[in-house]
Scaffold this active site. Sequence first.
Site, PDB file in Angstrom:
ATOM      1  N   SER A 225      33.344  36.020  49.215  1.00 34.38           N
ATOM      2  CA  SER A 225      34.276  36.669  48.300  1.00 34.38           C
ATOM      3  C   SER A 225      34.861  37.934  48.954  1.00 34.38           C
ATOM      4  O   SER A 225      35.393  37.840  50.060  1.00 34.38           O
ATOM      5  CB  SER A 225      33.534  36.960  46.991  1.00 34.38           C
ATOM      6  OG  SER A 225      34.431  37.276  45.962  1.00 34.38           O
ATOM      7  N   ASP A 248      35.497  31.912  50.698  1.00 28.38           N
ATOM      8  CA  ASP A 248      36.167  31.916  49.399  1.00 28.38           C
ATOM      9  C   ASP A 248      36.664  33.260  48.872  1.00 28.38           C
ATOM     10  O   ASP A 248      36.803  33.431  47.660  1.00 28.38           O
ATOM     11  CB  ASP A 248      35.236  31.279  48.345  1.00 28.38           C
ATOM     12  CG  ASP A 248      36.040  30.502  47.296  1.00 28.38           C
ATOM     13  OD1 ASP A 248      37.053  29.894  47.677  1.00 28.38           O
ATOM     14  OD2 ASP A 248      35.659  30.515  46.103  1.00 28.38           O
ATOM     15  N   HIS A 311      33.748  29.149  43.118  1.00 22.45           N
ATOM     16  CA  HIS A 311      33.583  30.447  43.772  1.00 22.45           C
ATOM     17  C   HIS A 311      32.111  30.875  43.802  1.00 22.45           C
ATOM     18  O   HIS A 311      31.663  31.531  44.728  1.00 22.45           O
ATOM     19  CB  HIS A 311      34.428  31.506  43.055  1.00 22.45           C
ATOM     20  CG  HIS A 311      34.487  32.809  43.780  1.00 22.45           C
ATOM     21  ND1 HIS A 311      35.018  32.929  45.051  1.00 22.45           N
ATOM     22  CD2 HIS A 311      34.067  34.050  43.432  1.00 22.45           C
ATOM     23  CE1 HIS A 311      34.926  34.190  45.448  1.00 22.45           C
ATOM     24  NE2 HIS A 311      34.349  34.889  44.482  1.00 22.45           N
TER      25      HIS A 311
END
Length: 386
Positions: A225, A248, A311
Site C-alpha cells: 500500500s 498494491d 487490497h
Amino acid sequence: MHITAACLTIPLCLRFSNAKSTSNGTFTLPQGTGPFRTTLQHTELIDVSRLDPFNSSHHRRLMISRFDPVPQWKCKPIQLPYVPLIVAQVEDEILAEYDYPKDVWERVRLDVCDLQTGDSCSTHGKFPIAMFSAGLNTTRHFSLSLAQEISSHGFTVILVDHPYDTDVVAFPGGDVIYGGRILKPVNGNTTSVDHALEVRADDISFVLDTIGITQEDKVVMFGHSFGGAATATTMLQDRRVKGGVNIDGTMFGPVLNSSLGNPGHPQKFLLWGSEGHNTTTDASWGQFWNSLELSKNVDWNKEFSIINSTHGSCWDLNVLVDVTGLRNGLTETARSLVGPIPGARIWEIMGRYLPAFFGYALNEKPEDQLLREPSANYLEVVILRE
Ligand SMILES: *[C@@H]1O[C@H](CO)[C@@H](O)[C@H](O)[C@H]1NC(C)=O
Ligand SMILES: *[C@@H]1O[C@H](CO)[C@@H](O)[C@H](O)[C@H]1NC(C)=O
Ligand SMILES: *[C@@H]1O[C@H](CO)[C@@H](O)[C@H](O)[C@H]1NC(C)=O
Ligand SMILES: *[C@@H]1O[C@H](CO)[C@@H](O)[C@H](O)[C@H]1NC(C)=O
Ligand SMILES: *[C@@H]1O[C@H](CO)[C@@H](O)[C@H](O)[C@H]1NC(C)=O
Ligand SMILES: *[C@@H]1O[C@H](CO)[C@@H](O)[C@H](O)[C@H]1NC(C)=O
Ligand SMILES: *[C@@H]1O[C@H](CO)[C@@H](O)[C@H](O)[C@H]1NC(C)=O
C-alpha cells in the site's frame, strides 16, 4: 551526511512476558515456507542528524524489526509475542470498526530461533537485505509474518515503522508515538502524503546508513500500500536499492514524473496489484508505468496481478484470521479487509515470486521463468504488462 545512531535492542519477551494470562490460549503463526529458520529482533534507532519532521521537540526516532535467516540445524526454537500489548490495543480500536473482536492479537506468537543461535547483529552482508515499509497508519507488526516468510528464503528483512504516520509505535523505554497525522489527498492536494513519503524515504536511507550499507551491497525493498509508494520514493533518492516491489499501493509524488536509476546504477521495479487494481484502472500507476518505460536506467519493469486478491490480502490479517480461527465467523465488513484468497496461499506466492525477483535484481540469478511466463503452479498470478 553525518549520522550517529544509538542502537538499543530489547527483545519484546522481556517487556511483555507478564502482560497477560495465557489461559485464553495462544496462536502460533507459520514460520515461513523457505529452507531457513529465522531470528527476530526489535531495535530503536535515533537519527541525531534530523529533528522529527512531525515534532521538532525531539530527534527522529524509529523502531525497526529485523529477521535474519538461520540454518535449520543451528536453530534453537523459541516463541516471541507477535505484538506488544499497547499496539494490540490500538489495533483493537481500529479493527473494531470493521467488526473484529478484541483481545486476540496479543495472544499470537511467532516461531523464531533464539538470537544466540544466529549471529545476526554482526553479519550484514551474509544475506541480501530486503527493506519493508507498511501501509499508511499501519503498524509494522502487521507485516511480520510476511517478512518472516521472505526471510525464510534467505533474506535479512528489515521492517521500519514511521512515527506519527504509523498508527502506533511502541519504544523499548515505554514511550508510545501515535500516528494518523498524514492527511489523505483532498481535491488533488497531495501535500501531506508527498511529505510523508519523503520522510519515509529518509527513514529507510538512515537505516541503511546505520547498518553500514554501501552502493556495493545487496539491497532491495518492498512495501504494501503506501509502503509500495515509499519503496519507489526511496529508490528515487537512494540508488543502493537495486530493485523494488509495490504491492498494491497508489503512487504519489516525484516518482510519477522522474526517472529511476542512473548510469551505472540501474534499478528494477515490479508493480503488483490486487485484482482490478492496475495501470489501466489507477491513473497514478499508469503515470508511474510511463515514467518507468521512459527511464533509461530502469532495465526491467513489469506489472503483475493476483486473481481473487483484494487490497487487504497481503497484510498479516489475512493469515491471522486463519491462525486464530476467525475467518468463518467474519462479517462482510470484516471480510473486506482480507479478501477471498487465503493468507497461506498468498504467502506461498510471495515466498516464491519475491525472492525470485530480488535474486534477479541483485544479479544473483537469471530472470526466473516465473517472472517471464504464467505458471501452472500459480494460476492466480497474471503478468499484465512487461
Ligand atoms: C512532541 O514530542 C513530545 C515529546 O518529546 C511530546 O511530549 C509532545 O506531545 C509531542 N507533540 C506532538 C504534537 O505530538
Ligand atoms: C480471556 O479473554 C477475555 C477477552 O479479552 C478476557 O475478558 C478474559 O479475562 C480472559 N480470560 C483469561 C482467563 O485470561
Ligand atoms: C490512525 O491511527 C490512529 C491511532 O494512532 C487511530 O486513532 C485512527 O483512527 C487511525 N486512522 C484511520 C483512518 O484509520
Ligand atoms: C494542501 O494541504 C495542506 C495540508 O496538507 C495545506 O497546508 C495546504 O494549504 C493545501 N494547499 C492548497 C493549495 O490547498
Ligand atoms: C507530472 O507532470 C504532469 C505533466 O507535466 C503534470 O500535469 C503533473 O502535475 C505532474 N505531477 C507531479 C506529481 O509532479
Ligand atoms: C485491469 O483491471 C480492469 C478492471 O478489472 C480489467 O478490465 C483489465 O483487464 C485489467 N488489466 C489491464 C492490463 O488493464
Ligand atoms: C478464484 O476464486 C474462485 C471462487 O473461489 C475459484 O473458483 C477460482 O478457481 C479462483 N481462481 C484462481 C485463479 O484461483
